[in-house]
Design an enzyme around this catalytic site. Structure first.
Site, PDB file in Angstrom:
ATOM      1  N   GLU A 232       0.891  -1.177   0.000  1.00 28.16           N
ATOM      2  CA  GLU A 232       0.000   0.000   0.000  1.00 28.16           C
ATOM      3  C   GLU A 232       0.916   1.209   0.000  1.00 28.16           C
ATOM      4  O   GLU A 232       1.458   1.583   1.033  1.00 28.16           O
ATOM      5  CB  GLU A 232      -0.881  -0.006   1.262  1.00 28.16           C
ATOM      6  CG  GLU A 232      -1.820  -1.186   1.391  1.00 28.16           C
ATOM      7  CD  GLU A 232      -2.958  -1.128   0.396  1.00 28.16           C
ATOM      8  OE1 GLU A 232      -3.117  -0.096  -0.288  1.00 28.16           O
ATOM      9  OE2 GLU A 232      -3.687  -2.124   0.276  1.00 28.16           O
TER      10      GLU A 232
HETATM   11  P1  NDP Z   1       8.225   5.035   4.575  1.00 28.03           P
HETATM   12  O1  NDP Z   1       8.227   4.295   3.300  1.00 28.03           O
HETATM   13  O2  NDP Z   1       9.360   5.951   4.863  1.00 28.03           O
HETATM   14  O3  NDP Z   1       8.163   4.036   5.823  1.00 28.03           O
HETATM   15  C1  NDP Z   1       7.120   3.101   5.959  1.00 28.03           C
HETATM   16  C2  NDP Z   1       7.550   2.025   6.929  1.00 28.03           C
HETATM   17  O4  NDP Z   1       8.605   1.261   6.348  1.00 28.03           O
HETATM   18  C3  NDP Z   1       8.091   2.568   8.242  1.00 28.03           C
HETATM   19  O5  NDP Z   1       7.702   1.719   9.292  1.00 28.03           O
HETATM   20  C4  NDP Z   1       9.575   2.501   8.020  1.00 28.03           C
HETATM   21  O6  NDP Z   1      10.297   2.459   9.200  1.00 28.03           O
HETATM   22  C5  NDP Z   1       9.689   1.198   7.263  1.00 28.03           C
HETATM   23  N1  NDP Z   1      10.936   1.032   6.517  1.00 28.03           N
HETATM   24  C6  NDP Z   1      11.839   1.976   6.144  1.00 28.03           C
HETATM   25  N2  NDP Z   1      12.847   1.409   5.437  1.00 28.03           N
HETATM   26  C7  NDP Z   1      12.579   0.085   5.361  1.00 28.03           C
HETATM   27  C8  NDP Z   1      13.231  -1.031   4.756  1.00 28.03           C
HETATM   28  N3  NDP Z   1      14.365  -0.896   4.071  1.00 28.03           N
HETATM   29  N4  NDP Z   1      12.656  -2.248   4.867  1.00 28.03           N
HETATM   30  C9  NDP Z   1      11.481  -2.405   5.533  1.00 28.03           C
HETATM   31  N5  NDP Z   1      10.819  -1.380   6.127  1.00 28.03           N
HETATM   32  C10 NDP Z   1      11.360  -0.154   6.046  1.00 28.03           C
HETATM   33  O7  NDP Z   1       6.824   5.787   4.622  1.00 28.03           O
HETATM   34  P2  NDP Z   1       6.309   6.826   5.680  1.00 28.03           P
HETATM   35  O8  NDP Z   1       6.317   6.230   7.029  1.00 28.03           O
HETATM   36  O9  NDP Z   1       7.049   8.094   5.466  1.00 28.03           O
HETATM   37  O10 NDP Z   1       4.788   6.988   5.241  1.00 28.03           O
HETATM   38  C11 NDP Z   1       4.365   7.855   4.241  1.00 28.03           C
HETATM   39  C12 NDP Z   1       4.108   7.124   2.956  1.00 28.03           C
HETATM   40  O11 NDP Z   1       3.153   6.117   3.179  1.00 28.03           O
HETATM   41  C13 NDP Z   1       3.523   8.009   1.880  1.00 28.03           C
HETATM   42  O12 NDP Z   1       4.117   7.729   0.646  1.00 28.03           O
HETATM   43  C14 NDP Z   1       2.057   7.619   1.868  1.00 28.03           C
HETATM   44  O13 NDP Z   1       1.410   7.875   0.643  1.00 28.03           O
HETATM   45  C15 NDP Z   1       2.153   6.171   2.164  1.00 28.03           C
HETATM   46  N6  NDP Z   1       0.884   5.668   2.677  1.00 28.03           N
HETATM   47  C16 NDP Z   1       0.150   4.823   1.908  1.00 28.03           C
HETATM   48  C17 NDP Z   1      -1.071   4.364   2.345  1.00 28.03           C
HETATM   49  C18 NDP Z   1      -1.868   3.396   1.537  1.00 28.03           C
HETATM   50  O14 NDP Z   1      -2.723   2.738   2.120  1.00 28.03           O
HETATM   51  N7  NDP Z   1      -1.650   3.252   0.246  1.00 28.03           N
HETATM   52  C19 NDP Z   1      -1.630   4.790   3.641  1.00 28.03           C
HETATM   53  C20 NDP Z   1      -0.771   5.649   4.382  1.00 28.03           C
HETATM   54  C21 NDP Z   1       0.443   6.068   3.896  1.00 28.03           C
HETATM   55  P3  NDP Z   1      10.922   3.819   9.801  1.00 28.03           P
HETATM   56  O15 NDP Z   1       9.807   4.820   9.872  1.00 28.03           O
HETATM   57  O16 NDP Z   1      11.390   3.406  11.120  1.00 28.03           O
HETATM   58  O17 NDP Z   1      11.995   4.246   8.843  1.00 28.03           O
END
Ligand code: NDP
Length: 490
Positions: A232
């Site tokens: 997502e």
């Molecule tokens: P990120 O992609 O930065 O992070 C998402 C999650 O992935 C966090 O828990 C993060 O941990 C983790 N993560 C980071 N690097 C890795 C890795 N290499 N391997 C596995 N996990 C990892 O997104 P954001 O948290 O900034 O969220 C915003 C984004 O989410 C936007 O693009 C938004 O559009 C999308 N989004 C989509 C939704 C949907 O349903 N389609 C709903 C809500 C948001 P950490 O934060 O600790 O780095």
């Protein structure tokens, strides 16, 4: 053991400190989850329903406390936080109450060649599901995977974003109070590397919500063990406003979709395509609303800070790109970015190839573009790489439905904004760079289940089709039967 702090984005104060779970800690959690999964599966639909409803009650009872924590950790206004929790509660309830109906064993017709068979399909739990969540809707978004995975009979290991770990921890503790027996829902905490460890931990499925860039890394990591994924990811959602729309209502909705939660909404509005006859009225109304949306730390402010410290610079870059590419700001502008706060920005005449139109901004900006026809609006709306949500405004509901069908997106709201997310029975997810797979609804339950097909022989066929005893004349006989049944044109 190393730790990290979760900070209040408005003040920089430490909200809580958590361990950085390494590969070993994640593997241990997944091992514990495997045991819990067997017990949870064994409870059956009724046993799980009872416990999931107890969890729901725990969330409802703690609604205000949770909303205050969300405010503290992400900066989201308290009422927005409350609404988010309410929406999540509806999903927990729907998933719990509908799991049996959707996933139970059902018989299917065996067909001509299988006339001697009783055929059935049953949706069994996968085992342990890993859930990686973002910070922007720290309850609603991960719960879209967690509640459905649990209701389908799986145990879950949840890695919240480093920016919303206290909220994630609250949810897991509430679950433990409701289901104290075994760790059916566990928390692992840390930064990206902890998420990556969860991808490689041997979970049966990984449900990721976050940015498209991280989604690609998650897929690559999961590919090593052929772990299936739900992605997502981000969006660049557009609203289409037809000339016969209720323009004022549309402007109200689009303003909230664009600037609510400071624009940090995956299904938020980042673009609007407006038919020429109502363009000026729409822009004027939007400008009026923009003047009323205050950004700041106070309880009366309509939007809070951007949660991630790095985000204001991305928003500023997109505003600058829009202006450099020939656009103009009619509300706010570069000066709207005063980290960690950003005031609403309206950008007009931004070319479609500008970064500000193509890339997800994730801040309270909106590009508004005049179009000559609805067809042009649909074409422009569909031109990007994303395909998550969308909104269509027209008083003619037949026309609005026809426009919605032509929009390349996973979800569309008609004469409302983001409303599909409030309907638990509707699948939620995107296409293209917005990802794939579905959470919510029956599709969301099946996403976390393994269809198991069973064909049981009721009596041996006189013609042994699947046997070396079969003779050529018997196949010809079968051919005649199939021709009789399927040979007609209708
Ligand atoms: P990120 O992609 O930065 O992070 C998402 C999650 O992935 C966090 O828990 C993060 O941990 C983790 N993560 C980071 N690097 C890795 C890795 N290499 N391997 C596995 N996990 C990892 O997104 P954001 O948290 O900034 O969220 C915003 C984004 O989410 C936007 O693009 C938004 O559009 C999308 N989004 C989509 C939704 C949907 O349903 N389609 C709903 C809500 C948001 P950490 O934060 O600790 O780095």
């Amino acid at each position: 053991m190393s730790t990290f702090d979760s900070l209040n984005p408005a003040t920089g104060a430490v909200v809580a400190t958590f361990p950085v779970d390494d590969d070993g800690a994640v593997a241990a959690a997944v091992d514990r989850a495997r045991e819990a999964a067997a017990w949870w599966d064994g409870l059956g639909f009724d046993g799980r329903l009872r416990r999931l409803l107890a969890f729901k009650h725990a969330v409802v009872a703690g609604l205000d406390e949770l909303a205050r924590l969300m405010r503290e950790e992400t900066g989201k206004p308290v009422d927005d936080s409350r609404l988010e929790v309410m929406a999540a509660v509806e999903h927990i309830d729907w998933a719990a109450r509908n799991a049996q109906r959707v996933l139970r064993k059902r018989s299917v017709r065996p067909g001509v060649l299988g006339a001697n068979l009783a055929a059935s399909v049953e949706y069994q739990p996968l085992g342990v599901v890993g859930v990686i969540g973002p910070w922007n809707y720290p309850v609603f978004t991960p719960m879209g995977s967690i509640a459905y995975a649990l209701a389908a009979g799986n145990a879950v290991v949840f890695k919240p974003s480093e920016y919303s770990t206290a909220v994630g921890s609250w949810l897991v503790e509430a679950f433990h109070r409701a289901v104290p027996e075994l760790p059916v829902l566990q928390l692992v905490t840390g930064l990206g590397a902890t998420g990556s460890a969860l991808c490689r931990s041997g979970v049966s499925k990984l449900a990721f919500t976050g940015s498209t860039a991280t989604g690609k890394k998650v897929m690559a990591a999961c590919a090593e063990t052929l772990t299936p994924v739900v992605i997502e990811a981000g969006g660049k959602d557009a609203a289409i406003i037809a000339a016969d729309a209720d323009v004022r209502a549309a402007a109200q909705d689009v303003a909230f979709g664009a600037w609510g939660n400071a624009g940090q909404t995956c299904i938020g509005m980042e673009r609007a395509y407006v038919e020429a006859p109502v363009y000026d009225e729409f822009v004027a109304e939007l400008r009026r609303i923009a003047g009323t949306v205050t950004a700041g730390p106070g309880d009366a402010d309509r939007i809070g800070p951007l949660t991630m410290p790095s985000q204001p610079s991305t928003v500023l870059r997109h505003i600058q790109a829009a202006l450099a590419d020939g656009g103009r700001a009619v509300a706010g502008g570069e000066e709207s970015v005063a980290p960690p706060f950003v005031k609403p920005v309206i950008l007009l005449d931004v070319p479609e190839d500008s970064e500000a139109v193509r890339e997800e901004t994730f801040g309270p900006t909106l590009t508004v573009t005049r179009v000559g026809s609805v067809a042009e609006a649909v074409e422009k709306s569909n031109a990007g790489v994303y395909g998550l949500g969308s909104a269509v405004y027209s008083r003619d509901l037949g026309k609005a439905g026809a426009i919605a069908r032509r929009v390349r997106a996973g979800m569309t709201s008609i004469n409302s904004v983001m409303s599909f997310a409030l309907v638990p029975a509707l699948p939620f997810g995107g296409t293209g760079d917005s990802g794939f797979g579905r959470i919510h609804g029956a599709d969301g339950l099946r996403e976390f289940a393994r269809p198991h097909s069973v064909a049981r022989q009721r009596f041996p066929l006189p013609v042994p089709v699947l046997s070396f005893r079969r003779e050529a004349w018997q196949v010809r006989l079968m051919g005649r039967l199939v021709t009789l049944v399927h040979g007609r044109r209708r």
